[in-house]
Design an enzyme around this catalytic site. Structure first.
Site, mmCIF file in Angstrom:
data_model
loop_
_atom_site.group_PDB
_atom_site.id
_atom_site.type_symbol
_atom_site.label_atom_id
_atom_site.label_comp_id
_atom_site.label_asym_id
_atom_site.label_seq_id
_atom_site.Cartn_x
_atom_site.Cartn_y
_atom_site.Cartn_z
ATOM 1 N N ASP A 1 37.500 35.484 48.529
ATOM 2 C CA ASP A 1 38.824 34.239 48.760
ATOM 3 C C ASP A 1 38.941 33.941 50.017
ATOM 4 O OD1 ASP A 1 41.168 36.913 48.044
ATOM 5 O OD2 ASP A 1 40.354 36.464 49.862
ATOM 6 N N HIS B 1 30.499 40.905 49.210
ATOM 7 C CA HIS B 1 30.470 40.286 47.957
ATOM 8 C C HIS B 1 30.112 38.794 48.057
ATOM 9 C CE1 HIS B 1 31.611 43.922 45.261
ATOM 10 N NE2 HIS B 1 30.627 44.288 45.810
ATOM 11 N N CYS C 1 22.373 24.931 47.287
ATOM 12 C CA CYS C 1 21.462 24.335 46.392
ATOM 13 C C CYS C 1 20.502 25.504 45.864
ATOM 14 C CB CYS C 1 21.091 23.073 46.787
ATOM 15 S SG CYS C 1 19.640 22.579 45.404
HETATM 16 N N1 APR Z 1 48.745 46.295 46.342
HETATM 17 C C1 APR Z 1 48.016 47.224 46.305
HETATM 18 N N2 APR Z 1 46.859 47.401 45.294
HETATM 19 C C2 APR Z 1 46.980 46.829 44.296
HETATM 20 C C3 APR Z 1 47.801 45.703 44.424
HETATM 21 C C4 APR Z 1 48.699 45.337 45.417
HETATM 22 N N3 APR Z 1 49.429 44.235 45.347
HETATM 23 N N4 APR Z 1 47.660 44.867 43.163
HETATM 24 C C5 APR Z 1 46.422 45.521 42.647
HETATM 25 N N5 APR Z 1 46.111 46.655 43.207
HETATM 26 C C6 APR Z 1 45.114 47.677 43.177
HETATM 27 C C7 APR Z 1 44.829 47.989 41.553
HETATM 28 O O1 APR Z 1 45.911 49.191 41.340
HETATM 29 C C8 APR Z 1 43.441 48.300 41.450
HETATM 30 O O2 APR Z 1 43.226 49.759 41.688
HETATM 31 O O3 APR Z 1 43.869 47.054 43.442
HETATM 32 C C9 APR Z 1 42.825 47.622 42.587
HETATM 33 C C10 APR Z 1 41.907 46.149 42.019
HETATM 34 O O4 APR Z 1 40.716 46.768 41.540
HETATM 35 P P1 APR Z 1 39.787 45.787 40.796
HETATM 36 O O5 APR Z 1 40.658 44.811 40.070
HETATM 37 O O6 APR Z 1 38.646 46.511 40.295
HETATM 38 O O7 APR Z 1 39.114 45.147 41.931
HETATM 39 P P2 APR Z 1 38.063 45.647 43.073
HETATM 40 O O8 APR Z 1 38.136 46.900 43.196
HETATM 41 O O9 APR Z 1 38.073 44.568 44.254
HETATM 42 O O10 APR Z 1 36.864 45.209 42.138
HETATM 43 C C11 APR Z 1 35.577 45.549 42.911
HETATM 44 O O11 APR Z 1 34.433 44.300 41.052
HETATM 45 O O12 APR Z 1 33.943 42.306 39.790
HETATM 46 C C12 APR Z 1 33.674 43.042 40.867
HETATM 47 O O13 APR Z 1 32.751 41.464 42.261
HETATM 48 C C13 APR Z 1 33.996 42.137 41.866
HETATM 49 O O14 APR Z 1 34.571 42.631 44.193
HETATM 50 C C14 APR Z 1 34.717 42.729 42.655
HETATM 51 C C15 APR Z 1 34.470 44.255 42.471
#
Ligand code: APR
Length: 247
Positions: free
Chosen positions: A108, A123, A131
């Site tokens: 982002d 990522h 393209c």
């Molecule tokens: N503060 C702290 N932790 C948070 C908050 C917050 N405000 N909001 C959510 N979380 C935590 C959640 O508890 C969770 O453990 O952040 C974590 C987000 O986990 P995911 O949704 O799995 O995201 P991420 O770990 O970045 O995913 C990794 O998966 O789909 C792929 O490429 C995508 O980069 C991504 C990768």
């Protein structure tokens, strides 16, 4: 008895080689849903599983569905998103010469928007597109001016510069991330479920005794963290910076 926040603040205040590893949870307080929380992207209803939509083979076979999902669920949420106190704190720690690099799974661009300079986007990013035929580069704004499947002047499809499922990560970024993490005095991990490889295994290269986890939900990695705290990263970093700025 010192609170965990006080202990973490003291560690950060005394460290001058901090590396940060983060995920989608860092941007939820900026209004961008994460993936695996109960209200995350992967727990919404679609015709196909989101991990399938965001795969290279799906992008090639169903560009119409891919771009509908990408515009609605990836591009739209970042349009008005602003850095939150967690992003701003990390940029401040870099300006203070304490934080050396951010390794992020996020696409982002909010760390750079907050002022961070050394940001390793393992990522990729939604802020640039390419393209698939001629390699011409496009910006996010260029793509937002189009509808449906974005096409290059050469006729080829313009894809976001993100790492799709089935694609490998940039090896030079991985090597650089490993170097920073293996040399770090303090590693802060926040906003990631640490389930996606090879990103999640990068934290295993940390060799120090100041591993700090700041996460909304509990993580198995807490068993070998030196400090961990459950909560919102933006709120927690705000408290940490009050302590660091005071000293
Ligand atoms: N503060 C702290 N932790 C948070 C908050 C917050 N405000 N909001 C959510 N979380 C935590 C959640 O508890 C969770 O453990 O952040 C974590 C987000 O986990 P995911 O949704 O799995 O995201 P991420 O770990 O970045 O995913 C990794 O998966 O789909 C792929 O490429 C995508 O980069 C991504 C990768």
């Amino acid at each position: 008895m010192e609170s965990t926040i006080e202990q973490i603040s003291k560690v950060i205040e005394s460290s001058d080689n901090i590396v940060f590893f983060g995920g989608a949870g860092l941007s939820t307080e900026s209004g961008i849903p994460d993936f695996r929380s109960v209200d995350g992207l992967y727990n919404q209803q679609y015709d196909y599983p989101p991990e399938q939509i965001l795969s290279y083979s799906f992008f090639k076979a169903n560009p119409e569905v891919f771009f509908r999902f990408c515009r609605e669920k990836c591009l739209k949420p970042i349009l008005n998103a602003k850095p939150n106190p967690a992003h701003l704190a990390l940029a401040k720690l870099e300006q203070m010469g304490k934080l050396k690099a951010i390794v992020t799974q996020n696409i982002d661009g909010l760390h750079q928007a907050a002022g961070s300079k050394e940001v390793l986007e393992i990522h990729g990013t939604l802020h640039s597109h390419t393209c698939v035929d001629c390699g011409k580069k496009y910006t996010l704004d260029d793509v937002l001016k189009t509808e449906g499947i974005p096409h290059c002047t050469c006729g080829g499809i313009i894809r976001p510069d993100i790492v799709m499922y089935e694609e490998g990560l940039d090896s030079s970024l991985l090597e650089k991330s490993i170097l920073y993490i293996s040399k770090a005095d303090c590693l802060i991990v926040s906003g990631s479920s640490l389930v996606v490889q090879p990103a999640a295994s990068l934290i295993n290269y940390y060799r120090g005794n100041k591993l700090i986890l700041i996460n909304k939900d509990p993580l198995p990695a807490e068993q070998y963290a030196n400090y961990y705290i459950h909560g919102k990263a933006g709120e927690i970093f705000e408290q940490i910076m009050k302590y660091v700025d005071k000293n």
